[in-house]
Design an enzyme around this catalytic site. Structure first.
Site, PDB file in Angstrom:
ATOM      1  N   CYS A   1       0.838  -1.203   0.000  1.00 51.95           N
ATOM      2  CA  CYS A   1       0.000   0.000   0.000  1.00 51.95           C
ATOM      3  C   CYS A   1       0.869   1.248   0.000  1.00 51.95           C
ATOM      4  CB  CYS A   1      -0.902   0.015   1.232  1.00 51.95           C
ATOM      5  SG  CYS A   1      -2.137  -1.283   1.265  1.00 51.95           S
TER       6      CYS A   1
ATOM      7  N   GLU B   1       0.046   4.090 -13.024  1.00 50.09           N
ATOM      8  CA  GLU B   1      -1.319   4.377 -12.584  1.00 50.09           C
ATOM      9  C   GLU B   1      -1.912   5.513 -13.421  1.00 50.09           C
ATOM     10  OE1 GLU B   1      -1.357   5.119  -8.377  1.00 50.09           O
ATOM     11  OE2 GLU B   1      -0.753   3.088  -7.869  1.00 50.09           O
TER      12      GLU B   1
ATOM     13  N   GLY C   1      -5.452   3.593  -0.292  1.00 48.46           N
ATOM     14  CA  GLY C   1      -4.824   3.652   1.025  1.00 48.46           C
ATOM     15  C   GLY C   1      -5.266   4.825   1.874  1.00 48.46           C
TER      16      GLY C   1
ATOM     17  N   HIS D   1      -5.598   2.306  -5.483  1.00 46.69           N
ATOM     18  CA  HIS D   1      -4.888   3.298  -4.673  1.00 46.69           C
ATOM     19  C   HIS D   1      -5.848   3.914  -3.645  1.00 46.69           C
ATOM     20  CE1 HIS D   1      -1.055   5.911  -4.867  1.00 46.69           C
ATOM     21  NE2 HIS D   1      -1.531   5.919  -3.646  1.00 46.69           N
TER      22      HIS D   1
END
Length: 529
Positions: free
Chosen positions: A229, A260, A280, A278
């Site tokens: 993460c 990404e 986190g 993504h």
């Protein structure tokens, strides 16, 4: 009244704080780069999340911009070198989403252990494959942390609550801090061999890129489960795919990818692989926290001139800067010197000042030393965040102020405690302006620290300098300056050489230098100045 633009979706409390602290604020989201460039010239501050790209073109159009504040940790969407060249401060909020990210790592660990995504998909497809999804318990398993800083330490605390054993690889983790956290500090190879679960919590640097490479994955305990993460690029994704297919890795969960948005990946569709986009930092609490923090930091800078969590500017008042600037250059280079020479061997660091330096505020000098020391490992460290990162990682930092007068009118000494004892370097200012190294590991030496350099320890005997010069000459390496110091006044003892070079030295050349008769140590160094 300073004027701020919030260009990405952000909690409304951010705008409220700006207004309360004396800033005019506009909230205009979803703009194209051309639209943003057309209006950015009106604003003193720009508050962003991850959608807005602060490119050189945007910065060129930002004629009044003084600060960019990123509500979050990553600043990949900000051209920091261009911002620095324009005199624009770049801030982030490094600790606002730590708990959220740590909890996401724990959530993914549970998902892997009990195959939750696949079991959910199977059940909702009308199947009842109870015997297919045989999970594993977390209790009594070994969790390996790669990175035990702010987020990693929170993960460790949660894992210990789950009755897991936690081992950690982190160059900055001291034995004392490990004991405080209740974890065991280990080498990377030891972690790979022992961990049932591995979770990564380290920034992406040249040293950490593909830290879980094909070779590293081959060293893992068979059946390990891996969670990331932190940052894409820490894991070789193609190699991870192979390890999953072979069964060497029993499961993997990624919240971050090398590219990404990750619209395609060799890992997609692989059994026992879990992915999230993504997420986190994606909780309501984290979004509120980072929005409040970025607004407070930016408003303080625009209204009062205070600097917090800046990535490209030291924390200095206008009155302090002229006098402290040469000291900070000296302190940064001394820290960078010991950081490059000692790397992860350091247990504690002491900053001592005497003479004129003892009359100054030590905090900027200490921050500069720490920024230099940790810059050997991470380019994002600076004077503002270095003290916080050092404290977070448990590095024992001491400040010592001496009233005595020595051989120099002003002196800064940096001492580090390693497994082999204490090592120290010292420097002064010539003409109160020019930093100069004057002592290194107990040997008197005068040298500028700048550009590409070579550090060599050798037996002080005739012929060595000739052999050294010939080897470098054959490799087309030009020596700009040559600095020599020796422990004894006569030959036969130990000598230190610091060579300033016109460029970097290739690894094969460094290897040849190591083979020269009389050589004890050879290291390539790099300094900003």
């Amino acid at each position: 009244m300073p004027k701020v633009l919030i260009s990405d979706k952000m909690d409304p409390k951010a705008a409220q704080i700006f207004r309360e602290r004396g800033c005019e604020v506009d909230v205009i989201t979803g703009q194209t780069p051309e639209e943003l460039a057309g209006i950015i010239g009106q604003y003193d501050g720009l508050a962003i999340r991850s959608s807005t790209k602060v490119t050189k073109a945007i910065l060129d159009a930002a004629t009044n911009l003084k600060v960019v504040g990123r509500a979050g940790i990553g600043v990949d969407n900000v051209d920091i070198p261009s911002a620095s060249a324009k005199g624009v401060v770049v801030m982030n909020t490094p600790f606002g989403n730590s708990i959220t990210t740590a909890e996401h790592a724990i959530a993914l660990m549970f998902a892997l252990a009990r195959q939750l995504p696949e079991a959910d998909a199977s059940t909702q497809a009308g199947k009842w494959e109870k015997n297919r999804f045989m999970g594993v318990e977390l209790t009594a398993k070994t969790l390996g942390l790669i990175g035990a800083g702010n987020i990693g330490s929170i993960v460790a605390d949660r894992a210990l609550g789950l009755k897991m054993k936690v081992v950690a690889f982190d160059p900055f983790l001291t034995p004392e801090r490990a004991i405080e956290l209740g974890i065991e500090k280990v080498t990377l190879d030891d972690l790979l061999a022992r961990a049932d679960f591995i979770t990564l919590h380290t920034p992406l640097t040249d040293q950490t890129r593909n830290i879980l490479s094909k070779e590293a994955l081959a060293k893992t305990k068979k059946g390990v489960r891996i969670i990331n993460c932190a940052r894409g690029g820490l894991i070789d994704e193609a190699a991870l795919k192979e390890a999953l297919d072979s069964g060497q890795v029993a499961g993997a969960a990624l919240d971050v990818f090398a590219t990404e948005p990750a619209t395609e990946s060799p890992l997609f569709g692989t059994p026992n692989f879990v992915s999230t986009p993504h997420l986190g930092a994606s909780t309501s609490e984290a979004q509120v926290n980072v929005a409040i923090q970025v607004a407070e930091q930016m408003a303080d800078y625009l209204v009062k001139g205070g600097v917090t969590n800046a990535l490209n500017m030291p924390s200095l008042s206008a009155e302090q800067a002229p006098k402290l600037r040469p000291y900070m250059a000296l302190a940064t280079n001394l820290g960078l010197l010991v950081g490059q020479l000692e790397s992860d061997r350091v247990k504690s660091i002491a900053i001592e000042v005497e003479g004129a330096a003892a009359e100054l505020d030590m905090r900027p000098i200490t921050a500069a030393v720490l920024a230099g020391f940790m810059r050997a490992f991470s380019s994002s460290v600076n004077m503002v965040n270095a003290p916080f990162l050092a404290k977070d990682r448990g590095l024992d930092v001491r400040e010592v102020r001496h009233d005595r007068e020595g051989d120099y009118h002003t002196l800064v000494r940096v001492s580090v405690e390693t497994e082999d004892g204490e090592r120290s370097v010292a420097g002064t200012l010539f003409g109160n302006a020019t930093p100069r190294l004057v002592e290194m590991y107990g040997i008197k030496i005068e040298a500028d620290l700048a550009g590409h350099m070579l550090y060599i320890v050798n037996r002080d005997e005739p012929g060595f300098i000739g052999r050294l010069g010939s080897t470098l000459g054959e490799a087309n390496v030009n020596i700009a300056t040559f600095h020599l110091g020796r422990r004894e006044s006569r030959g036969g003892g130990e000598a230190v050489l610091l060579l300033s070079l016109d460029g970097a030295v290739a690894e094969p050349v460094l290897w040849k230098l190591c083979q020269l008769a009389g050589v004890k140590t050879v290291k390539s160094l790099r300094f900003d100045g």
